[in-house]
Design an enzyme around this catalytic site. Structure first.
Site, PDB file in Angstrom:
ATOM      1  N   SER A   1       0.807  -1.225   0.000  1.00 16.65           N
ATOM      2  CA  SER A   1       0.000   0.000   0.000  1.00 16.65           C
ATOM      3  C   SER A   1       0.845   1.283   0.000  1.00 16.65           C
ATOM      4  CB  SER A   1      -0.966  -0.008   1.183  1.00 16.65           C
ATOM      5  OG  SER A   1      -1.933  -1.026   1.012  1.00 16.65           O
TER       6      SER A   1
ATOM      7  N   THR B   1      -5.644  -3.632   7.778  1.00 11.15           N
ATOM      8  CA  THR B   1      -5.430  -4.963   7.223  1.00 11.15           C
ATOM      9  C   THR B   1      -5.341  -5.977   8.359  1.00 11.15           C
ATOM     10  OG1 THR B   1      -4.129  -6.229   5.623  1.00 11.15           O
ATOM     11  CG2 THR B   1      -2.901  -4.727   7.063  1.00 11.15           C
TER      12      THR B   1
ATOM     13  N   ASP C   1     -13.123  -3.578  -1.052  1.00 12.28           N
ATOM     14  CA  ASP C   1     -12.646  -4.809  -1.692  1.00 12.28           C
ATOM     15  C   ASP C   1     -13.535  -5.233  -2.858  1.00 12.28           C
ATOM     16  OD1 ASP C   1     -10.369  -5.185  -0.141  1.00 12.28           O
ATOM     17  OD2 ASP C   1     -11.447  -6.297   1.406  1.00 12.28           O
TER      18      ASP C   1
ATOM     19  N   GLY D   1     -13.330 -13.492   4.771  1.00  9.43           N
ATOM     20  CA  GLY D   1     -13.692 -12.097   4.559  1.00  9.43           C
ATOM     21  C   GLY D   1     -13.621 -11.671   3.100  1.00  9.43           C
TER      22      GLY D   1
ATOM     23  N   GLY E   1      -4.678 -11.519  -9.050  1.00 12.81           N
ATOM     24  CA  GLY E   1      -5.121 -10.728  -7.913  1.00 12.81           C
ATOM     25  C   GLY E   1      -4.538  -9.330  -7.806  1.00 12.81           C
TER      26      GLY E   1
ATOM     27  N   LYS F   1      -9.331  -6.036  10.535  1.00 12.61           N
ATOM     28  CA  LYS F   1     -10.425  -5.592   9.667  1.00 12.61           C
ATOM     29  C   LYS F   1     -11.816  -5.778  10.293  1.00 12.61           C
ATOM     30  CE  LYS F   1      -9.817  -6.298   5.139  1.00 12.61           C
ATOM     31  NZ  LYS F   1      -9.413  -6.886   3.838  1.00 12.61           N
TER      32      LYS F   1
END
Length: 279
Positions: A21, A66, A107, A136, A245, A70
């Site tokens: 990130s 993260t 997400d 999740g 991904g 979360k």
């Protein structure tokens, strides 16, 4: 004199050193001519409430959240967007003008946009989707697919209770399929999604036989290390279109950046190359 506006955000997790990130958001800050920084914030379990409560005083516009925070973040923010409520997890926290905290989950947006980036003609109504995993990430993917208009989602998890509970909670179009039937469940599918950790660096590959999957079906894996998992390589070898991904990772960051700094950034080939070089 008032302090000049500085664009400050970060990511809270434990561990957090592996996070891409900072690379993504600092690239966007620089590209958009914004003075600021996005930093790693190593927050141990049990310390999240204290850490979040300090964001406003420290001048942060917000942060990403993260693993392992979360779910806990849900009850520590003052307001939640609809996606965070439904997914049951927060991945983005925004400091509001009054100092209160709003929790978001981006997400699902990131996942759908990653499909459209690689397959611009992808259609939700093309046929059934098979989703492997019930954690999740699976919740975010299943809700996003349902919202987009997928009419049948076959949810498969090694532990059946979790898939059955999610199917009961979300209702149609989600139905749980036993793990033992995972190979046969691919018949007639238009989309296969792996949300498990199987195939990630250091983990065994996903145990699934693609024989009955139509060759036009899109095969998607939310893992980005490696960029091409054994599932994607096997799918590509038999002629299926594939999506890795990395696109989800990059795209889920865009609404967060916009919420903090007022600019919706772009995923450029240069950014993708920068992140790929770290994998």
């Amino acid at each position: 004199m008032p302090e000049k506006a500085y664009c400050l955000a970060g990511v809270m997790g434990w561990p957090v050193a592996h996070s891409r990130s900072p690379l993504i958001h600092n690239y966007w800050l620089q590209k958009n001519g914004l003075a600021g920084s996005y930093v790693q914030l190593a927050v141990q379990p049990g310390q999240l409430a204290t850490a979040l409560s300090g964001l406003a005083a420290l001048g942060f516009r917000g942060c990403n959240v993260t693993i392992p925070h979360k779910v806990e973040a849900l009850k520590l923010v003052h307001a939640l967007d609809a996606n965070a409520k439904r997914v049951g997890a927060v991945n983005t926290v925004v400091v509001q003008p009054d100092g209160s905290l709003k929790g978001m989950n981006t997400d699902g947006f990131g996942y759908i946009q990653s499909l459209l980036d690689t397959q611009p003609d992808w259609r939700a109504d093309a046929g059934p989707a098979v989703v492997l995993g019930a954690g999740g990430a699976a919740r975010a993917v299943v809700l996003a697919l349902s919202d987009r208009g997928v009419k049948e989602i076959r949810l498969i998890n090694r532990t059946p209770d979790k898939a059955e509970a999610m199917a009961a909670e979300f209702g149609a179009p989600v139905k749980a399929v036993p793990w033992e039937q995972r190979h046969a469940a691919l018949a007639g599918a238009a989309l296969l999604v792996n949300t498990t950790s199987q195939g990630m660096h250091g983990n065994p590959p996903l145990d699934i036989d693609l024989s009955v999957l139509p060759t036009h079906a899109l095969v998607s894996d939310i893992i980005y290390a490696p960029l091409e998992t054994p599932l994607l390589l096997a799918a590509k070898a038999r002629g299926n279109p594939t999506t890795g991904g990395l696109g989800m990772l990059l795209n889920q960051a865009r609404p967060a950046f916009e919420a903090w700094f007022g600019v919706l950034p772009e995923v450029t080939p240069e950014l993708r190359r920068l992140v790929e070089a770290t994998l």
